[in-house]
Design a protein around this motif. Structure first.
Motif, PDB file in Angstrom:
ATOM      1  N   GLN A 230      -5.267  -8.158  -6.054  1.00 25.66           N
ATOM      2  CA  GLN A 230      -4.422  -7.600  -4.886  1.00 25.66           C
ATOM      3  C   GLN A 230      -3.393  -6.517  -5.652  1.00 25.66           C
ATOM      4  OE1 GLN A 230      -4.439  -9.329  -1.830  1.00 25.66           O
ATOM      5  NE2 GLN A 230      -6.036 -10.407  -2.866  1.00 25.66           N
ATOM      6  N   SER A 231      -4.421  -5.599  -6.196  1.00 24.18           N
ATOM      7  CA  SER A 231      -3.309  -4.510  -6.760  1.00 24.18           C
ATOM      8  C   SER A 231      -3.341  -3.196  -5.802  1.00 24.18           C
ATOM      9  CB  SER A 231      -3.952  -4.003  -8.135  1.00 24.18           C
ATOM     10  OG  SER A 231      -5.337  -3.325  -7.941  1.00 24.18           O
ATOM     11  N   GLY A 232      -3.957  -3.215  -4.792  1.00 26.75           N
ATOM     12  CA  GLY A 232      -4.017  -2.078  -3.872  1.00 26.75           C
ATOM     13  C   GLY A 232      -3.080  -2.078  -2.805  1.00 26.75           C
ATOM     14  N   PRO A 233      -2.974  -1.328  -1.957  1.00 26.76           N
ATOM     15  CA  PRO A 233      -2.017  -1.330  -0.958  1.00 26.76           C
ATOM     16  C   PRO A 233      -2.085  -2.701   0.033  1.00 26.76           C
ATOM     17  CG  PRO A 233      -3.597   0.300  -0.261  1.00 26.76           C
ATOM     18  CD  PRO A 233      -3.772  -0.296  -1.695  1.00 26.76           C
ATOM     19  N   PRO A 234      -1.100  -3.118   0.837  1.00 29.39           N
ATOM     20  CA  PRO A 234      -1.153  -4.379   1.337  1.00 29.39           C
ATOM     21  C   PRO A 234      -2.025  -4.184   2.890  1.00 29.39           C
ATOM     22  CG  PRO A 234       0.877  -3.362   1.710  1.00 29.39           C
ATOM     23  CD  PRO A 234       0.404  -2.645   0.746  1.00 29.39           C
TER      24      PRO A 234
END
Length: 706
Positions: A512-516
């Motif tokens: 879950q490191s990317g944008p929401p």
């Protein structure tokens, strides 16, 4: 450019959520209060003590400078109305508390707090307790008469004494508003001070009209310097002032100070703050949009205004408590978080601590007058976007430089700031070249960053900035864009595709490191399609998946043929039987969608004939239960995620809506259908494709310029 010419900025030491046991209630309105009273007191080793008033009790928060973290808040046994470092012992903090329980005389008590202890229960040493206070404290020796309860008073420490100045009387008929009191830390006694000169009020010695409150106060050269504050107005009520007065703490007399330069005097203000730094009195204004800082040089009696310090706490977010800690000027603020969707709309408070070096501030004082004349006053961070003199980095787009400040990028756009890494000697690049992005669009993105994402955002701007905000992980702007975009027939296809890709990318990332994901935009698109079933043809087609890449969609092909046929009143000569057959199928599909027939008709039910049929078209109604029909895939996933399994209530929720969709004769040409039914966007009728969003995406590998 010399380093001293660069813009000064606040460094963020710590920012985190302010944990509270329960929402506070306002004593005035009875509703939920957004902020409480607080005061920041710098102590030894660079630590910061924050005394926070919570109704009838107070809390103590401690920022440990060595660890750059906050300790757990601790309850205090008394309500803190003022706190100041003891002039007799810098390891002690003197606290003023005015009891308000039944039977109290509402006179100030004095306690001492040992700052050496940072853990465990807070122990307060009573220095002076009112005779009418609680019975278990009456064994202490009381002497003298303490000042009665006031609002907006000032404390001036000197030697072993604390002077109590000004303030608005709490009780009607109290004539002591112009009295000056002194508390001796050695003798532990309050005394009234007899002074000479005129007290700085409209009518000294009278009730209310004889007081001054809300002023700022600093101590320098054995004098208390008081600026501003509110006094009684000749027109009635009270009004802020811009007067500067001193009270000589040794000789006990009042004196008004006249400035040798009046063109840059600060405006009238009340409820503000002031500090002494390098022989100057710094007055922090309370403007609506920016934090202006005025400097009064005590040696020359001249006022000047400091240039804007970037990333200053915004006054509209809440009051700011200032202090001098070691070699830094610190600012503490509590603010209400605007985006509370993650908490179900419940108020969420944050607090932050910022600092700026005293040495940098002193250099700014030396050149403040010339810079203010050149730039003007009332500036904000956004006014410095593109300013070559104060900037330290730049983006280059199509050969044009856009000058920016690394401090602002690191604070509000860290992904953009990382593009500058890897310069000479490990430092940042002076400039970065961006390709595949329009300069006007990127400049608009920077404007929102410099405004701290408070700039007004319209629907068209939101459509331009959405994918850029996702690309650079600007969560606040991303959410605002999703909220501002208006979904219609012209953009629902594009934004549903964008939202679905975002959801799929989020599902594929384990960390879950990317944008929401764009959940809000996805929900808005699905809601639009559910309320406009005639536009489902823009999304779902049984043959689109088999088309070659770049080939126009079936809806677009049939729309172009239909547009030409209406222009010439006959089918074009090159139209073949395949074209006619495809057009017939598409019109039949669009008609089914417009009559609420989302899915293929059950076996045995007669289908409507197209425009080549001889008989009059008739309306077609769905005769089977929605539970037995097949939803489009994207709606099935949405209903499963929101309503449960397909066997649950998801289909039943949409069935009543479908039953209310009016029937329309199937297969009839559009110009003969009812005006209330629209089955094709206007863009398609004119033979133009649905406009794809013109949002440039940066190339993955942006070239950099040395």
């Amino acid at each position: 450019m010399a380093a001293g010419e660069k813009a000064l900025h606040w460094d963020l030491l710590r920012e985190e959520e302010l944990v509270q046991e329960k929402p506070q209630e306002s004593a005035v309105t009875g509703g939920a209060a957004t902020q409480s009273w607080y005061q920041a007191v710098p102590v030894k080793d660079g630590d910061i003590l924050v005394f926070e008033g919570l109704g009838r009790h107070s809390k103590l928060r401690r920022f440990v400078a060595a660890e750059k973290s906050w300790n757990d808040p601790r309850e205090l046994s008394v309500t803190v109305h003022a706190a100041i470092v003891s002039p007799a012992n810098p390891e002690k903090v003197c606290i003023l508390h005015c009891p308000s329980h039944w039977g109290s005389d509402h006179r100030y008590e004095v306690y001492s707090l040992d700052t050496a202890s940072s853990e465990g229960e807070v122990m307060l040493e009573p220095l002076f307790v009112s005779p009418a206070s609680k019975p278990d404290r009456q064994q202490l020796v009381e002497a003298g008469i303490a000042p009665k309860k006031r609002h907006g008073f000032s404390l001036a420490p000197l030697g072993s004494c604390i002077y109590f100045l000004c303030g608005l009387q709490h009780f009607p008929g109290d004539l002591t508003g112009s009295f000056v009191y002194c508390f001796s830390l050695h003798e532990r006694v309050w005394t009234e001070v007899e002074y000479e000169g005129t007290f700085p009020a409209t009518n000294p010695g009278s009730s209310y009209a004889g007081c001054r409150f809300g002023q700022s106060c600093v101590v320098h050269d054995s004098k208390a310097w008081l600026f501003g504050g509110s006094v009684s107005s000749a027109r009635g009520g009270v009004e802020p002032t811009s007067g500067l007065f001193t009270f000589h703490l040794l000789d006990h007399y009042w004196e008004e100070i006249k400035s040798t330069r009046s063109d840059v005097c600060p405006p009238p203000m009340s409820g503000h703050s002031a500090l002494v730094c390098a022989g100057s009195m710094l007055v922090f204004g309370s403007g609506d949009k920016t934090q202006e800082i005025y400097s009064f040089n005590i040696g020359t009696s001249r006022w000047s205004q400091l240039p804007l310090i970037l990333l200053s706490p915004l006054v509209q977010d809440g009051r700011v408590a200032y202090g001098i800690s070691d070699s830094s000027l610190i600012a503490y603020q509590q603010r209400l978080l605007e985006d509370t969707s993650a908490r179900g709309g419940q108020p969420v408070m944050w607090h932050e601590l910022s600092a700026v070096g005293i040495d940098k501030l002193v250099r700014t004082l030396d050149r403040s007058a010339a810079q203010i004349v050149a730039r003007g006053s009332g500036l904000q961070d956004l006014d410095f976007l593109g300013d070559q003199i104060s900037a330290d980095t730049a983006f280059v787009i199509d050969g044009v430089e856009i000058f920016v400040h690394m401090a602002i990028l690191q604070r509000f756009a860290p992904t953009l700031a990382r593009l500058f890494k890897g310069g000479e000697q490990g430092g940042p690049h002076r400039s970065v070249v961006l390709k595949g992005v329009q300069g006007s669009t990127f400049n608009l993105l920077l404007q929102h960053i410099y405004s701290r994402f408070t700039k007004a955002l319209g629907s068209q701007e939101a459509e331009l900035l959405l994918e850029l905000a996702q690309h650079f992980e600007l969560t606040a702007l991303d959410r605002r864009c999703q909220d501002s975009i208006v979904i219609d027939a012209g953009n629902v296809r594009h934004f549903l595709s964008v939202a679905m890709k975002s959801l799929q990318a989020d599902a594929d990332q384990a960390d879950q490191s990317g944008p929401p994901p764009m959940e809000v935009l996805n929900a808005k698109c699905i809601e639009y399609l559910m309320s406009h079933p005639e536009h489902l043809s823009l999304v779902k087609s049984p043959v689109r998946d088999r088309l070659a890449s770049g080939q126009p969609s079936p809806e677009l092909q049939s729309a172009r043929v239909l547009a030409r046929s209406r222009a010439t009143s006959e089918l074009p000569a090159e139209a073949s039987a395949q074209h006619l057959q495809h057009l017939q199928q598409q019109l039949q599909q669009l008609n089914q969608l417009s009559t609420g027939h989302f899915w293929p008709a059950p076996s045995g039910q007669q289908q409507t004939q197209g425009i080549s049929g001889a008989r009059q078209p008739t309306a077609v109604h769905t005769a089977v239960r929605p539970e037995q029909q097949e939803l489009p895939k994207f709606m099935t996933s949405h209903l499963q995620s929101t309503q449960g399994s397909p066997e649950g209530g998801g289909y039943k929720e949409i069935a009543p809506f479908l039953a209310q969709v009016p029937a329309t004769p199937g297969g009839m040409p559009r110009d003969q259908q009812q005006p209330a039914t629209t089955t094709m966007p206007k863009q398609l009728l004119h033979g133009t494709a649905v406009p794809q969003q013109q949002v440039p995406v940066l190339a993955a590998s942006a070239s950099r310029a040395a």
